[in-house]
Structure formats: C-alpha cells, structure tokens
Scaffold this active site. Sequence first.
Site, mmCIF file in Angstrom:
data_model
loop_
_atom_site.group_PDB
_atom_site.id
_atom_site.type_symbol
_atom_site.label_atom_id
_atom_site.label_comp_id
_atom_site.label_asym_id
_atom_site.label_seq_id
_atom_site.Cartn_x
_atom_site.Cartn_y
_atom_site.Cartn_z
ATOM 1 C CE LYS A 66 -4.262 -1.684 2.141
ATOM 2 N NZ LYS A 66 -5.282 -1.464 3.174
ATOM 3 C CG ASP A 102 -8.338 0.884 3.419
ATOM 4 O OD1 ASP A 102 -9.196 0.088 2.970
ATOM 5 O OD2 ASP A 102 -7.117 0.649 3.396
HETATM 6 P P1 NAP Z 1 -0.157 -2.143 10.525
HETATM 7 O O1 NAP Z 1 0.104 -0.972 9.649
HETATM 8 O O2 NAP Z 1 0.850 -3.223 10.637
HETATM 9 O O3 NAP Z 1 -0.457 -1.558 12.017
HETATM 10 C C1 NAP Z 1 -0.620 -2.436 13.102
HETATM 11 C C2 NAP Z 1 -1.087 -1.671 14.332
HETATM 12 O O4 NAP Z 1 -1.307 -2.625 15.380
HETATM 13 C C3 NAP Z 1 -0.073 -0.671 14.889
HETATM 14 O O5 NAP Z 1 -0.747 0.374 15.543
HETATM 15 C C4 NAP Z 1 0.720 -1.540 15.894
HETATM 16 O O6 NAP Z 1 1.327 -0.794 16.930
HETATM 17 C C5 NAP Z 1 -0.421 -2.364 16.483
HETATM 18 N N1 NAP Z 1 0.045 -3.644 17.017
HETATM 19 C C6 NAP Z 1 0.304 -4.776 16.320
HETATM 20 N N2 NAP Z 1 0.685 -5.762 17.159
HETATM 21 C C7 NAP Z 1 0.678 -5.229 18.415
HETATM 22 C C8 NAP Z 1 0.956 -5.746 19.719
HETATM 23 N N3 NAP Z 1 1.331 -7.007 19.894
HETATM 24 N N4 NAP Z 1 0.821 -4.917 20.796
HETATM 25 C C9 NAP Z 1 0.436 -3.623 20.619
HETATM 26 N N5 NAP Z 1 0.146 -3.077 19.419
HETATM 27 C C10 NAP Z 1 0.269 -3.860 18.331
HETATM 28 O O7 NAP Z 1 -1.519 -2.872 10.102
HETATM 29 P P2 NAP Z 1 -2.807 -2.223 9.400
HETATM 30 O O8 NAP Z 1 -2.673 -2.299 7.942
HETATM 31 O O9 NAP Z 1 -3.047 -0.903 10.024
HETATM 32 O O10 NAP Z 1 -3.952 -3.273 9.816
HETATM 33 C C11 NAP Z 1 -4.421 -3.357 11.153
HETATM 34 C C12 NAP Z 1 -5.626 -4.312 11.190
HETATM 35 O O11 NAP Z 1 -6.700 -3.757 10.439
HETATM 36 C C13 NAP Z 1 -5.359 -5.700 10.594
HETATM 37 O O12 NAP Z 1 -5.967 -6.656 11.433
HETATM 38 C C14 NAP Z 1 -6.078 -5.659 9.258
HETATM 39 O O13 NAP Z 1 -6.550 -6.907 8.835
HETATM 40 C C15 NAP Z 1 -7.261 -4.738 9.583
HETATM 41 N N6 NAP Z 1 -7.804 -4.030 8.405
HETATM 42 C C16 NAP Z 1 -9.139 -4.149 8.145
HETATM 43 C C17 NAP Z 1 -9.686 -3.494 7.055
HETATM 44 C C18 NAP Z 1 -11.156 -3.625 6.760
HETATM 45 O O14 NAP Z 1 -11.555 -3.314 5.641
HETATM 46 N N7 NAP Z 1 -11.977 -4.046 7.700
HETATM 47 C C19 NAP Z 1 -8.869 -2.704 6.225
HETATM 48 C C20 NAP Z 1 -7.506 -2.580 6.531
HETATM 49 C C21 NAP Z 1 -6.979 -3.251 7.632
HETATM 50 P P3 NAP Z 1 2.815 -0.157 16.692
HETATM 51 O O15 NAP Z 1 2.595 1.070 15.849
HETATM 52 O O16 NAP Z 1 3.297 0.154 18.062
HETATM 53 O O17 NAP Z 1 3.618 -1.202 15.989
#
Ligand code: NAP
Length: 281
Positions: A66, A102
């Site tokens: 992305k 999104d």
């Molecule tokens: P990302 O960019 O990797 O961000 C992950 C986020 O989760 C960050 O804020 C990270 O904190 C936090 N995190 C991950 N593991 C953690 C842990 N063990 N303890 C504390 N914080 C943790 O991922 P993303 O693209 O934003 O996606 C996040 C979620 O949204 C995923 O589950 C994805 O499937 C979902 N999603 C859904 C849709 C939908 O259409 N419904 C669309 C997009 C994404 P740090 O910043 O501290 O690392």
Amino acid sequence: MKNMIGLIGHPVAHSKSPVMHNAIFNQMKLPFVYHAFDVKSDELGQAVSGMMALGFKGFNVTIPHKVAVMDYLDEIDEEALVIGAVNTVVSRNGKWVGYNTDGKGFVLSLKTILSKPLQDSNVLIIGAGGAARAIYTSIVKSGVRRIDLANRSIDKAEQLIALNHSHQFSDAFSIDSAADKICEYDIVINATSIGMSPDVEAIPISLHHLKRGTVVSDIIYNPFQTKWLTIAKEKGAIVQNGIGMFVEQGALAFEQWTGLKPDVDLMNEIVTKELGGTKEC
Ligand code: NAP
C-alpha cells in the site's frame, strides 16, 4: 472483451475482494472481471507496468504494497497523500491515479450505526498503523468534536496528529492511559491487528471503564466477532465488526472503476456468507 481489475498483495489467496466484486459485476451485467495476483515486493514495479500494458481498468492494493505502490503511480489523490498509502488505483487517460478508500469506507460504515453526528462525538482510535492512519485522516476530514489516539508506539500517534494539523482536538496516549479514561468517549475503534486470527484471545485495550451505549468498532473481521467485541457487547456497547469497512471501501473503489454505485447490501451479504458469519454483528 472484459475490463480487467486486479488485486495485488502478498499473500492474496484469502482475499474476499474477487468474489465480492465479480458477484456485483455479474449482477449489474457489467463487462468487468476482478482477479487477485500474488506479487512479491521485488516484482511490484513490473506488475504495475504490466497491468498498464495489458489495458487493466484499475486495481486494488493490499498488504504489503500500500505504501510502496505510490512510487509507481502518476498521480495521487490528496487524502491518500496525507494517509501515506494507496489501496485503489484507476487508469485515467493512460495514467495510474491512486486513491485511499479505506478511511472513507470506514466512516460510511460507522455512520450506519451512530445515533448522534460524528461532529458531536468524542472518538478514541487504538492504533497508528496503516488502517488507523486512513481512519483518523477521514474522520478528521469529515468533522469530529474530539479524536484521540492510543498506540503502543506513541511517537507514531503523535506524528499522525502533526500530519493532520489536528492538535487542537487530538492527543496521543499510551494504551493504559487511554483505558483509564475510556468512559469519556462516545466511539472507540480498534484499528490494530490485536485479536485477529489466530491470536483470538488477545484484546487491544481493557474495556473495564467502558460506559453503556458506547459505539465500539473493531475493523477486524476474522474472527467475525473478536473477543474484544464480545466483551464490549456484554458491557452494553453498540458493536460493529470490520465487514462494513471492507464492503464500503470496496464499493468506493467499484465506483472509481465503473462510475456506478454497487448494491452495498448485497456485497455485505456475500462477504458475510463467505466468512461464515451472521448479519447481526
Ligand atoms: P499495521 O500498519 O501493521 O499496524 C498495526 C497496528 O497494530 C499498529 O498500531 C501496531 O502498533 C499495532 N500492534 C500490532 N501488534 C501489536 C501488539 N502485539 N501490541 C500492541 N500493538 C500492536 O496494520 P494495518 O494495515 O493498520 O492493519 C491493522 C488491522 O486492520 C489488521 O488486522 C487488518 O486486517 C485490519 N484491516 C481491516 C480493514 C477492513 O476493511 N476491515 C482494512 C484494513 C486493515 P505499533 O505502531 O506500536 O507497531
């Protein structure tokens, strides 16, 4: 000949986008076909120019491309630039134009369960990753009373607030501090990956101090209802899973490619069935 729409990511086999979009193309009798392509990071540039050479109408972009895909596009929409990521690309006059649907998709979905306007609401977002960036930027753009961020890495939340010039109505907190004051919010959103399958027992933030009637939205849809949403429901919250966001971001992309509005309820039904869920959550 059909207009090709792609999805590029790695991995992509699990994606529900092909079945969702193809069902609507068929229902509306549109000459489009949607196909997922597993593209590794070192092949991203070739994949994007290959799709242009083959006459693709557009494509979706998912993890991990992305951000990196932006280097291969000719134009990028202003909101996608602030978010710093693109999930939808459209071919316009031989140029690739990138958007991010999104955040807007999330806001459209959230509005379907709100009983008072976002402009009068206090919002807490957990997370500061890609999805949180999109959601935060779109909510700020749509208007909100207060919107705070809580994240494991607070510096990322602070950067997001700075990027949106929104200090006057936003603060960044640690997860623990936000948990202590969670009763101050009308809407609480999990935009982290905590609680996603297979780690289904994990929760992103304690709901101990949650007040009844709070809107609690988890953008995860696998599992269909996370443990965190189950706890929220037990505490009298109005809950929403991530299907609505997924469907609405897809509907906005569909409009960019075809110029037509799809049947969002049918899209929701198709994705819900694919995930083995029920419409209730
Ligand atoms: P990302 O960019 O990797 O961000 C992950 C986020 O989760 C960050 O804020 C990270 O904190 C936090 N995190 C991950 N593991 C953690 C842990 N063990 N303890 C504390 N914080 C943790 O991922 P993303 O693209 O934003 O996606 C996040 C979620 O949204 C995923 O589950 C994805 O499937 C979902 N999603 C859904 C849709 C939908 O259409 N419904 C669309 C997009 C994404 P740090 O910043 O501290 O690392």
